[in-house]
Design a protein around this motif. Sequence first.
Motif, short mmCIF file in Angstrom:
data_model
loop_
_atom_site.label_atom_id
_atom_site.label_comp_id
_atom_site.label_asym_id
_atom_site.label_seq_id
_atom_site.Cartn_x
_atom_site.Cartn_y
_atom_site.Cartn_z
N ARG A 1 0.83 -1.21 0.00
CA ARG A 1 0.00 0.00 0.00
C ARG A 1 0.86 1.26 0.00
O ARG A 1 0.55 2.24 -0.68
CB ARG A 1 -0.95 -0.01 1.21
N LEU B 1 -5.60 -3.31 -2.69
CA LEU B 1 -5.22 -2.48 -3.83
C LEU B 1 -5.90 -2.90 -5.14
O LEU B 1 -6.02 -2.10 -6.06
CB LEU B 1 -3.69 -2.51 -4.02
N SER C 1 -4.12 -6.69 0.26
CA SER C 1 -3.83 -5.29 0.57
C SER C 1 -4.98 -4.36 0.24
O SER C 1 -5.00 -3.21 0.65
CB SER C 1 -2.59 -4.84 -0.22
#
Length: 318
Positions: free
Chosen positions: A103, A127, A125
Amino acid sequence: MNITVLALDSVFDTGLAAVLDAFTTANELAPMLETPQPSFRVTLAGVRPTVRSAQGMQVPVVPLAQAPVPDLVILPAIGHKMPAPLEAALATPEIADAADVLRSWAGQGVRIAAACIGTFVLAESGLLDGEEATTTRWLTPMFRQRYPQVRLDAQRMVVASGQFVTAGAALSHLDMSLSLIRQASPELAAMVARYLVVDTRPAQSAYVISDHLAHADPLVAAFDRWVRQHLAQGFSLEAAAAALATSKRTLARRLQEVLGKTPVNHVQDLRIERAVHLLKASGQNIDRIAEQVGYRDGVTLQTLLRRKLGKGLREIRN
């Protein structure tokens, strides 16, 4: 270009080696080309100071604090191929720390690439939420259920979305590496592919492992078995639902939730899987094979095979 290869504990040996070999080969071959080529400075780093591969080999990582600021981060797979061990691995502090690091890098605009089971670590994460991605096919149900916000396309070998690149199953580490080299120099990527004797594999369809997917859910598993037993017949969703004592709507919904496709799409995939097997293992012509997998003629089957497998069809028939 500064590349950080992030090796986590139990890193998949083949995947890690494929990534390192691809970029090392690119650097070695670059001087052979007439035009100036990019240089790839690869650092093998770890979240922990000591990393062992899935085969128990010690991986010589450097601490992240000592690694140069990356332009690109590559996350190879970790060596947990089945759902239960993978779920346990994803709950470890190392994965949580890796997610924090990813991140942070993403916030600085660093491109991040992950292959095979490494895509799970990247998805942890957050993402990949809202992004297109692919992953290893036999763990597609687990990926869909765990990361519903990711727009998953498990048919494709390599998917680029924003600053992220994801790749499919084990040997897609090499496909991903070549795609990353290609972004810097198509000419160099082509030479590396020729040197390593790598064929174009745009889809994972030729390497489908339906059993792993279907067995993730009892109803889907039952549907999978029923279809295989009636593969040569015309498909009827109504007949399938009646045979399994469920409704057409429930069956279609469960297939979408677990496999991410319609019943008709799954039947088509099973027919293609069987046809590919027969092409490899028997001397039968395409029309005879078409009859055995539920198509009226070989033209329809051949069209579907070309659409699904592309150049891979020629290799299968040869």
